[in-house]
Design a protein around this motif. Structure first.
Motif, PDB file in Angstrom:
ATOM      1  N   GLU A 104       0.828  -1.214   0.000  1.00  0.00           N
ATOM      2  CA  GLU A 104       0.000   0.000   0.000  1.00  0.00           C
ATOM      3  C   GLU A 104       0.858   1.258   0.000  1.00  0.00           C
ATOM      4  O   GLU A 104       0.563   2.226  -0.703  1.00  0.00           O
ATOM      5  CB  GLU A 104      -0.950  -0.006   1.206  1.00  0.00           C
ATOM      6  CG  GLU A 104      -2.085  -1.027   1.096  1.00  0.00           C
ATOM      7  CD  GLU A 104      -2.900  -0.840  -0.184  1.00  0.00           C
ATOM      8  OE1 GLU A 104      -3.269   0.308  -0.493  1.00  0.00           O
ATOM      9  OE2 GLU A 104      -3.154  -1.852  -0.868  1.00  0.00           O
ATOM     10  N   LYS A 105       1.911   1.249   0.800  1.00  0.00           N
ATOM     11  CA  LYS A 105       2.792   2.427   0.841  1.00  0.00           C
ATOM     12  C   LYS A 105       3.500   2.618  -0.496  1.00  0.00           C
ATOM     13  O   LYS A 105       3.611   3.731  -1.013  1.00  0.00           O
ATOM     14  CB  LYS A 105       3.826   2.289   1.953  1.00  0.00           C
ATOM     15  CG  LYS A 105       4.735   3.527   2.064  1.00  0.00           C
ATOM     16  CD  LYS A 105       5.793   3.379   3.126  1.00  0.00           C
ATOM     17  CE  LYS A 105       6.628   4.644   3.243  1.00  0.00           C
ATOM     18  NZ  LYS A 105       7.216   5.100   1.965  1.00  0.00           N
ATOM     19  N   GLN A 106       3.987   1.511  -1.081  1.00  0.00           N
ATOM     20  CA  GLN A 106       4.664   1.610  -2.367  1.00  0.00           C
ATOM     21  C   GLN A 106       3.705   2.075  -3.462  1.00  0.00           C
ATOM     22  O   GLN A 106       4.090   2.863  -4.336  1.00  0.00           O
ATOM     23  CB  GLN A 106       5.280   0.259  -2.740  1.00  0.00           C
ATOM     24  CG  GLN A 106       6.512  -0.108  -1.925  1.00  0.00           C
ATOM     25  CD  GLN A 106       7.000  -1.501  -2.247  1.00  0.00           C
ATOM     26  OE1 GLN A 106       6.213  -2.448  -2.337  1.00  0.00           O
ATOM     27  NE2 GLN A 106       8.295  -1.647  -2.444  1.00  0.00           N
ATOM     28  N   LYS A 107       2.459   1.590  -3.412  1.00  0.00           N
ATOM     29  CA  LYS A 107       1.462   2.042  -4.395  1.00  0.00           C
ATOM     30  C   LYS A 107       1.266   3.547  -4.299  1.00  0.00           C
ATOM     31  O   LYS A 107       1.188   4.251  -5.309  1.00  0.00           O
ATOM     32  CB  LYS A 107       0.123   1.335  -4.152  1.00  0.00           C
ATOM     33  CG  LYS A 107       0.062  -0.093  -4.640  1.00  0.00           C
ATOM     34  CD  LYS A 107      -1.301  -0.707  -4.325  1.00  0.00           C
ATOM     35  CE  LYS A 107      -1.341  -2.174  -4.710  1.00  0.00           C
ATOM     36  NZ  LYS A 107      -2.634  -2.803  -4.318  1.00  0.00           N
ATOM     37  N   SER A 108       1.197   4.027  -3.055  1.00  0.00           N
ATOM     38  CA  SER A 108       1.033   5.462  -2.838  1.00  0.00           C
ATOM     39  C   SER A 108       2.227   6.233  -3.396  1.00  0.00           C
ATOM     40  O   SER A 108       2.064   7.269  -4.057  1.00  0.00           O
ATOM     41  CB  SER A 108       0.874   5.744  -1.341  1.00  0.00           C
ATOM     42  OG  SER A 108       0.830   7.131  -1.105  1.00  0.00           O
ATOM     43  N   ASP A 109       3.438   5.709  -3.153  1.00  0.00           N
ATOM     44  CA  ASP A 109       4.651   6.352  -3.669  1.00  0.00           C
ATOM     45  C   ASP A 109       4.666   6.338  -5.194  1.00  0.00           C
ATOM     46  O   ASP A 109       5.036   7.327  -5.836  1.00  0.00           O
ATOM     47  CB  ASP A 109       5.900   5.637  -3.139  1.00  0.00           C
ATOM     48  CG  ASP A 109       6.125   5.890  -1.661  1.00  0.00           C
ATOM     49  OD1 ASP A 109       5.511   6.831  -1.122  1.00  0.00           O
ATOM     50  OD2 ASP A 109       6.903   5.138  -1.048  1.00  0.00           O
ATOM     51  N   TYR A 110       4.267   5.196  -5.769  1.00  0.00           N
ATOM     52  CA  TYR A 110       4.253   5.067  -7.227  1.00  0.00           C
ATOM     53  C   TYR A 110       3.294   6.075  -7.850  1.00  0.00           C
ATOM     54  O   TYR A 110       3.641   6.782  -8.808  1.00  0.00           O
ATOM     55  CB  TYR A 110       3.854   3.645  -7.625  1.00  0.00           C
ATOM     56  CG  TYR A 110       3.636   3.471  -9.116  1.00  0.00           C
ATOM     57  CD1 TYR A 110       4.703   3.193  -9.962  1.00  0.00           C
ATOM     58  CD2 TYR A 110       2.363   3.631  -9.675  1.00  0.00           C
ATOM     59  CE1 TYR A 110       4.514   3.071 -11.329  1.00  0.00           C
ATOM     60  CE2 TYR A 110       2.161   3.506 -11.040  1.00  0.00           C
ATOM     61  CZ  TYR A 110       3.239   3.225 -11.858  1.00  0.00           C
ATOM     62  OH  TYR A 110       3.046   3.109 -13.217  1.00  0.00           O
ATOM     63  N   ILE A 111       2.084   6.148  -7.314  1.00  0.00           N
ATOM     64  CA  ILE A 111       1.074   7.073  -7.849  1.00  0.00           C
ATOM     65  C   ILE A 111       1.545   8.513  -7.713  1.00  0.00           C
ATOM     66  O   ILE A 111       1.391   9.330  -8.631  1.00  0.00           O
ATOM     67  CB  ILE A 111      -0.276   6.867  -7.126  1.00  0.00           C
ATOM     68  CG1 ILE A 111      -0.856   5.496  -7.494  1.00  0.00           C
ATOM     69  CG2 ILE A 111      -1.263   7.967  -7.492  1.00  0.00           C
ATOM     70  CD1 ILE A 111      -2.044   5.082  -6.646  1.00  0.00           C
ATOM     71  N   GLN A 112       2.140   8.816  -6.566  1.00  0.00           N
ATOM     72  CA  GLN A 112       2.663  10.174  -6.353  1.00  0.00           C
ATOM     73  C   GLN A 112       3.729  10.506  -7.392  1.00  0.00           C
ATOM     74  O   GLN A 112       3.738  11.596  -7.977  1.00  0.00           O
ATOM     75  CB  GLN A 112       3.242  10.296  -4.943  1.00  0.00           C
ATOM     76  CG  GLN A 112       3.755  11.704  -4.627  1.00  0.00           C
ATOM     77  CD  GLN A 112       4.457  11.780  -3.284  1.00  0.00           C
ATOM     78  OE1 GLN A 112       4.482  10.809  -2.529  1.00  0.00           O
ATOM     79  NE2 GLN A 112       5.033  12.926  -2.987  1.00  0.00           N
ATOM     80  N   GLY A 113       4.638   9.550  -7.637  1.00  0.00           N
ATOM     81  CA  GLY A 113       5.686   9.770  -8.630  1.00  0.00           C
ATOM     82  C   GLY A 113       5.128   9.922 -10.030  1.00  0.00           C
ATOM     83  O   GLY A 113       5.538  10.811 -10.786  1.00  0.00           O
ATOM     84  N   PHE A 114       4.169   9.066 -10.374  1.00  0.00           N
ATOM     85  CA  PHE A 114       3.607   9.088 -11.728  1.00  0.00           C
ATOM     86  C   PHE A 114       2.887  10.408 -12.002  1.00  0.00           C
ATOM     87  O   PHE A 114       3.038  11.022 -13.065  1.00  0.00           O
ATOM     88  CB  PHE A 114       2.637   7.916 -11.902  1.00  0.00           C
ATOM     89  CG  PHE A 114       2.147   7.731 -13.312  1.00  0.00           C
ATOM     90  CD1 PHE A 114       2.921   7.064 -14.258  1.00  0.00           C
ATOM     91  CD2 PHE A 114       0.916   8.233 -13.704  1.00  0.00           C
ATOM     92  CE1 PHE A 114       2.479   6.907 -15.562  1.00  0.00           C
ATOM     93  CE2 PHE A 114       0.455   8.077 -15.003  1.00  0.00           C
ATOM     94  CZ  PHE A 114       1.244   7.411 -15.936  1.00  0.00           C
ATOM     95  N   HIS A 115       2.117  10.852 -11.026  1.00  0.00           N
ATOM     96  CA  HIS A 115       1.318  12.071 -11.234  1.00  0.00           C
ATOM     97  C   HIS A 115       2.118  13.348 -10.983  1.00  0.00           C
ATOM     98  O   HIS A 115       1.644  14.435 -11.319  1.00  0.00           O
ATOM     99  CB  HIS A 115       0.077  12.043 -10.349  1.00  0.00           C
ATOM    100  CG  HIS A 115      -0.932  11.022 -10.784  1.00  0.00           C
ATOM    101  ND1 HIS A 115      -1.571  11.078 -12.009  1.00  0.00           N
ATOM    102  CD2 HIS A 115      -1.400   9.903 -10.172  1.00  0.00           C
ATOM    103  CE1 HIS A 115      -2.395  10.052 -12.131  1.00  0.00           C
ATOM    104  NE2 HIS A 115      -2.310   9.318 -11.039  1.00  0.00           N
ATOM    105  N   SER A 116       3.318  13.225 -10.408  1.00  0.00           N
ATOM    106  CA  SER A 116       4.111  14.422 -10.131  1.00  0.00           C
ATOM    107  C   SER A 116       4.577  15.116 -11.406  1.00  0.00           C
ATOM    108  O   SER A 116       4.983  16.273 -11.372  1.00  0.00           O
ATOM    109  CB  SER A 116       5.333  14.064  -9.267  1.00  0.00           C
ATOM    110  OG  SER A 116       6.235  13.243  -9.991  1.00  0.00           O
ATOM    111  N   VAL A 117       4.524  14.409 -12.539  1.00  0.00           N
ATOM    112  CA  VAL A 117       4.945  15.022 -13.803  1.00  0.00           C
ATOM    113  C   VAL A 117       3.749  15.325 -14.709  1.00  0.00           C
ATOM    114  O   VAL A 117       3.925  15.803 -15.829  1.00  0.00           O
ATOM    115  CB  VAL A 117       5.947  14.108 -14.555  1.00  0.00           C
ATOM    116  CG1 VAL A 117       7.201  13.907 -13.733  1.00  0.00           C
ATOM    117  CG2 VAL A 117       5.317  12.763 -14.904  1.00  0.00           C
TER     118      VAL A 117
END
Length: 755
Positions: free
Chosen positions: A646-659
């Motif tokens: 769950e934490k990694q999913k949150s990090d992944y989504i944050q990274g993907f949408h940060s651009v």
């Protein structure tokens, strides 16, 4: 100012005239235009407006204040590009895109978040009436229509003069030169993109011409013979998956084991997709692997067309120049000047082939410094992403978001390559980047003899040590060394690396460490040693951290490894019995023992605890077995069977949408500090000098060997306030001692952690 007077105006302190420099900029720009693989409409746009921008960009240097500056008056300050802009806007009917490029070809638009930007004072000075303009009273008659007419008469380009001279530059136009107001003045994104494009092209041509680089290297088309696998004079056939890539046009995701020939596969893909004017970018995770790849690619391409780009590339370039002049008494000042010139060139749109880190790519969607150059060098470019770590979910998300942008905006093509991509991430890439097109995924074919050999090849015998750490097997390591085996020990932090190295009793001349606690000077020597062309001269024992995981061509007989995320373990295994050619005393093929340890010595905050637990559980099921590549791939997929936590999913989504706001935040001529957006501010390394190297550092500074002096610094994560030295422009830390063989040693263990 008449024609003869303007011909004598100087543009550079070396005596280069304004006319000479402008002609060089035009010549360089037109050659650059022919060397790039740009869409036809982009080329037509640049052909239409570049020469006008080049002719006008430095005209403001006629101002007496600028000439005083050239003659050594340090108090004479003027933004000559704004005077150039004033000439063009006041007397000519010129497209806004040309005016913008001229006004911003040195500094970014006025901004509160960019250090090197135009000021409101300068913008106000050019926007008010002619009688009150801040530059006019000191111009001594140079800022007039006659000057412009004399200048333009030197060129064949046609300009349209205003029927009536402009009395005042409107506020609305100056809004184009302000970050906070540009969208109001230029609401159309396509127009702001054109502003960025011409600005970047003018800057590039100006920089290259100023550096004397009027010849632009062309991309060198390669043939299969250039990279066919060989052993001296004996050539080997390509493997099936490599041949497949030689016919593959467009994006691809290659899942192939370490030691299977991924570099040849990458070049096979390049061969299939290359075209005139190409730019090729080869991305790797670590500087050590980048420097090693530089050597490999220079065996395929001409050295003059290949360059590295990473945080330590200046050091790499300097030492390469020193090696070239090794038979001569070095002139360090001259070598440094040359290295800095080449280093600056490495950040321009110049080299057709660039080897760099992922972070260099991520600068663009974050609008980092130089991001607009991507509009030139990334159009139709080829990108190879060679290994990335799935366990870093944030960077993985940011990377995929960036790839999506590059494909959309620049028509770039991407080849992902990894031995460790789990199935869930392969699907994620196919879904997120390629709209569900799973045909992009390439795996080795079990029905092909050459591919099946690689997949079924068994190189490692796994020995799991439950409840133990590497320190409990020092005696066994020493016994292996006594037998003549080469031994690789990989641990997860620097402290453990230093501790284990110290405890192993072995010939000091035959053992080495490699970790992040070494300075650049030591690290370069270590990397040369462990990758020596003569394998008999490599250290028999190497104790290292994850610094050895990717693309270092090392090959050991046995290994002792601390538990780590499965994708890291697979990379570590790939440094042992790399070619599967290990034999016993009788010449029979044998497995390399890989000892894996449950307990990790020290802290590993950079690894997810659940991921470590799952990795160990899966590897324990393989204990005592001879492992094939298929076994390791299956293990990777089992560990990641549920995808990210769950934490990694949150990090992944944050990274993907940060651009995702790349378009929305598009402000032409503005850049921001991209590092703070990618890395946690509190987790950045700081370069410091260990107290015992102060004398050597000062000696090098006194000899003006500044690059070598900086190679003595070591990068640490600070957990307490660091006080700078009072007598040197460097951070000297009294708690840190430097040892040539061990690296940076902490005198107070609670002050610093080095990874």
């Amino acid at each position: 100012m008449n024609v003869e007077e303007i011909r004598r105006i100087k543009a550079k302190s070396d005596g280069t005239t304004l006319y000479e420099h402008t002609c060089m900029v035009i010549k360089t720009g037109l050659k650059l235009l022919q060397s790039l693989s740009l869409p036809e409409d982009t080329k037509a746009f640049l052909e239409q407006f570049f020469v006008q921008a080049a002719i006008l960009h430095d005209l403001g240097k006629v101002h007496p204040t600028f000439q005083r500056r050239l003659n050594g008056d340090k108090n004479a300050c003027i933004r000559h590009e704004l005077v150039s802009f004033w000439f063009a806007k006041t007397f000519l009917e010129v497209n806004d895109v040309v005016l913008f490029a001229v006004a911003t070809h040195h500094k970014s638009v006025e901004s509160g978040i960019c250090n090197k930007s135009l000021s409101m004072f300068d913008l106000n000075g050019i926007s008010i009436s002619v009688e009150e303009g801040s530059y006019l009273p000191l111009s001594k008659g140079t800022m007039c229509e006659e000057t412009l007419q004399s200048w333009l008469s030197l060129f064949s380009e046609s300009f349209v003069y205003r029927k009536k001279k402009l009395d005042k530059i409107s506020k609305n136009f100056c809004f184009m030169l302000r970050e906070s107001k540009q969208k109001k003045a230029v609401p159309c994104l396509a127009n702001r993109q054109r502003f960025s494009l011409l600005r970047a092209f003018l800057q590039t041509a100006d920089h290259l011409a100023s550096g004397g680089q009027t010849e632009i290297p062309d991309y060198q088309m390669i043939s299969l013979d250039d990279f066919q696998p060989h052993d001296g004079l004996i050539k080997f056939p390509f493997r099936h998956f490599q041949e497949k890539l030689q016919q593959w046009t467009g994006d691809a995701i290659l899942h192939a084991p370490t030691g299977s020939g991924k570099t040849e596969a990458a070049l096979s893909w390049v061969y299939a997709n290359q075209q005139k004017g190409n730019r090729l970018f080869y991305l790797l995770p670590y500087t050590a692997s980048i420097n090693a790849m530089m050597t490999r690619l220079c065996n395929v391409y001409n050295r003059s067309g290949v360059m590295v780009r990473h945080s330590k590339s200046l050091n790499f370039i300097y030492n390469e120049l020193c090696n070239e002049d090794s038979n001569m008494t070095p002139d360090y000042v001259e070598l440094e000047q040359k290295a800095r010139s080449v280093h600056l060139l490495s950040h321009e749109v110049y080299y057709p082939i660039t080897i760099m880190t992922l972070h260099q790519l991520l600068r663009v969607p974050c609008h980092g410094k130089g991001w607009e150059f991507s509009m030139l060098e990334c159009q139709n470019a080829l990108f190879i992403i060679d290994e990335f770590h799935a366990y870093n979910a944030f960077l993985t998300g940011k990377m995929l978001g960036t790839v999506k942008i590059f494909r959309k905006f620049f028509g770039a093509k991407f080849l992902f390559m990894s031995a460790t991509i789990p199935d869930f991430l392969l699907k994620q890439i196919a879904e997120e980047v390629y709209d569900g097109d799973y045909s992009k995924i390439i795996r080795l074919d079990p029905d092909s003899k050459s591919d099946a050999y690689v997949m079924g090849r068994k190189r490692h015998h796994l020995v799991c040590h439950s409840g133990e750490n590497i320190g409990q097997c020092i005696g066994q390591i020493e016994a292996d060394l006594a037998k003549g085996l080469s031994v690789l020990v990989i641990v997860n932090n620097v402290k453990t690396c230093q501790q284990i190295y110290q405890e192993i009793d072995f010939d000091e001349s035959k053992k080495r460490m490699l970790h992040g606690g070494f300075n650049q000077k030591s690290r370069r020597e270590i990397e040369r040693s462990v990758t020596h062309p003569d394998k008999s001269k490599r250290p028999q024992l190497l104790v290292a951290t994850q610094a050895v995981e990717v693309s270092l061509d090392i090959d050991y007989n046995t290994a002792y490894i601390e538990n780590a995320p499965i994708d890291s373990l697979i990379q570590r295994f790939g440094r042992v019995n790399r070619g599967g050619k290990l034999v016993d005393a009788a010449g029979n093929k044998k497995m390399a023992d890989v000892h894996l340890f449950d307990h990790i010595i020290g802290k590993t905050p950079f690894y997810d605890e659940l991921l470590l637990h799952d990795t160990w559980s899966v590897m324990l099921q393989l204990d005592g077995r001879n492992l094939s590549e298929d076994d390791l791939i299956s293990a990777c997929n089992i560990v990641y069977k549920d995808g990210y936590s769950e934490k990694q999913k949150s990090d992944y989504i944050q990274g993907f949408h940060s651009v995702s706001s790349f378009e929305e935040k598009w402000i032409a001529g503005m850049y921001r500090d991209w590092v703070d957006e990618i890395l946690d501010k509190n987790n950045q390394k700081v370069d410091v000098l260990c107290y015992n190297l102060k004398e050597e550092y000062c000696s090098l500074i006194n000899q003006k060997r500044y690059i070598e002096a900086n190679e003595l610094l070591v990068s640490v994560y600070p957990y307490h306030k660091i006080k700078p030295s009072k007598d040197l422009d460097v951070l000297i830390v009294s708690e840190l001692y430097y040892d040539e063989k061990k690296g940076c040693i902490e005198k107070k263990s609670d002050c610093y952690e080095i990874i």
